[in-house]
Design a protein around this motif. Structure first.
Motif, PDB file in Angstrom:
ATOM      1  N   VAL A  12       7.323   1.665   3.807  1.00 46.03           N
ATOM      2  CA  VAL A  12       6.240   1.823   3.515  1.00 46.03           C
ATOM      3  C   VAL A  12       6.267   3.595   3.864  1.00 46.03           C
ATOM      4  N   VAL A  14       4.233   7.778   4.685  1.00 44.50           N
ATOM      5  CA  VAL A  14       3.155   7.632   5.071  1.00 44.50           C
ATOM      6  C   VAL A  14       3.094   9.060   4.592  1.00 44.50           C
ATOM      7  N   TRP A  21      -4.798  10.425   6.982  1.00 48.17           N
ATOM      8  CA  TRP A  21      -3.454   9.811   6.467  1.00 48.17           C
ATOM      9  C   TRP A  21      -3.419   8.765   6.006  1.00 48.17           C
ATOM     10  N   CYS A  23      -1.833   4.611   4.402  1.00 51.28           N
ATOM     11  CA  CYS A  23      -0.183   4.724   4.346  1.00 51.28           C
ATOM     12  C   CYS A  23       0.398   3.872   2.780  1.00 51.28           C
ATOM     13  N   ASP A 137      10.020  -3.572  13.605  1.00 53.12           N
ATOM     14  CA  ASP A 137       8.380  -3.469  13.177  1.00 53.12           C
ATOM     15  C   ASP A 137       7.743  -2.511  14.581  1.00 53.12           C
ATOM     16  N   GLN A 141       5.738   0.747  15.169  1.00 52.77           N
ATOM     17  CA  GLN A 141       3.721   1.084  15.384  1.00 52.77           C
ATOM     18  C   GLN A 141       4.077   1.770  16.528  1.00 52.77           C
ATOM     19  N   ALA A 144       3.752   4.991  14.470  1.00 48.00           N
ATOM     20  CA  ALA A 144       2.683   4.986  14.126  1.00 48.00           C
ATOM     21  C   ALA A 144       1.879   5.442  15.121  1.00 48.00           C
ATOM     22  N   GLU A 152      -4.076   2.527  10.245  1.00 49.18           N
ATOM     23  CA  GLU A 152      -3.513   3.065   8.843  1.00 49.18           C
ATOM     24  C   GLU A 152      -2.372   2.031   8.827  1.00 49.18           C
ATOM     25  N   PHE A 153      -1.225   2.412   9.436  1.00 42.32           N
ATOM     26  CA  PHE A 153      -0.123   1.569   9.139  1.00 42.32           C
ATOM     27  C   PHE A 153      -0.015  -0.130   9.949  1.00 42.32           C
ATOM     28  N   THR A 154      -1.289  -0.376  10.117  1.00 40.24           N
ATOM     29  CA  THR A 154      -1.402  -1.567  10.810  1.00 40.24           C
ATOM     30  C   THR A 154      -1.927  -2.350   9.661  1.00 40.24           C
TER      31      THR A 154
END
Length: 160
Positions: A12, A14, A21, A23, A137, A141, A144, A152-154
């Protein structure tokens, strides 16, 4: 030429720009070759922070942050270099020798200050890396969450 098996995990990009933000997925080749990850991240134009989060095969993660001065790197488990080319590439770039075959200790290698300017001091990042019972992961998380881009990451991971 042998065909390489694809590596499980995700890569990813970022980006923090103007206080926001975002991703985006990186090409899966970024999981196999550090140069591919660095090249792809350097193509992203932003006045803010740009870095990559690579979760490799449920084993370890890499944070890659290119800058005009070079590349900052953090490998969550130096021993991964014994089994994964990308981890070995990280150690090569850091000029660090890989651990012995029989050393099963987990320790990070690289710049624990890599995200300090984004709200994640070295001490806290070290605690996250030290959570060896978590999958990469889950550790990413936590990163993040601490830096402020968890939503945004999720959302991106749910799409992958």
């Amino acid at each position: 030429m042998a065909v390489k098996e694809p590596i499980a995990g995700f890569a990813v990009a970022v980006v923090r720009e103007d206080g926001r933000w975002r991703c985006n997925p990186l090409d899966p080749a970024a999981l196999a070759e550090l140069d591919a990850a660095i090249t792809e991240l350097r193509k992203i134009r932003s006045t803010g922070a740009v870095f990559g989060l690579l979760a490799v095969d449920d084993e370890f993660f890499v944070v890659v942050r290119p800058s005009p001065r070079g590349v900052s790197l953090l490998l969550s488990d130096a021993a991964a270099a014994l089994d994964y080319d990308i981890a070995a590439d990280v150690l090569d770039l850091l000029r660090v020798d890989p651990p012995d075959e029989d050393d099963d200790t987990v320790w990070p290698e690289g710049d624990l200050e890599i995200l300090a300017d984004l709200g994640l001091p070295a001490g806290e990042l070290e605690v996250i890396v030290g959570e060896v019972d978590l999958y990469p992961d889950e550790q990413l998380q936590m990163i993040a969450q601490r830096c402020g881009f968890a939503d945004e990451f999720t959302a991106l991971l749910d799409e992958l």
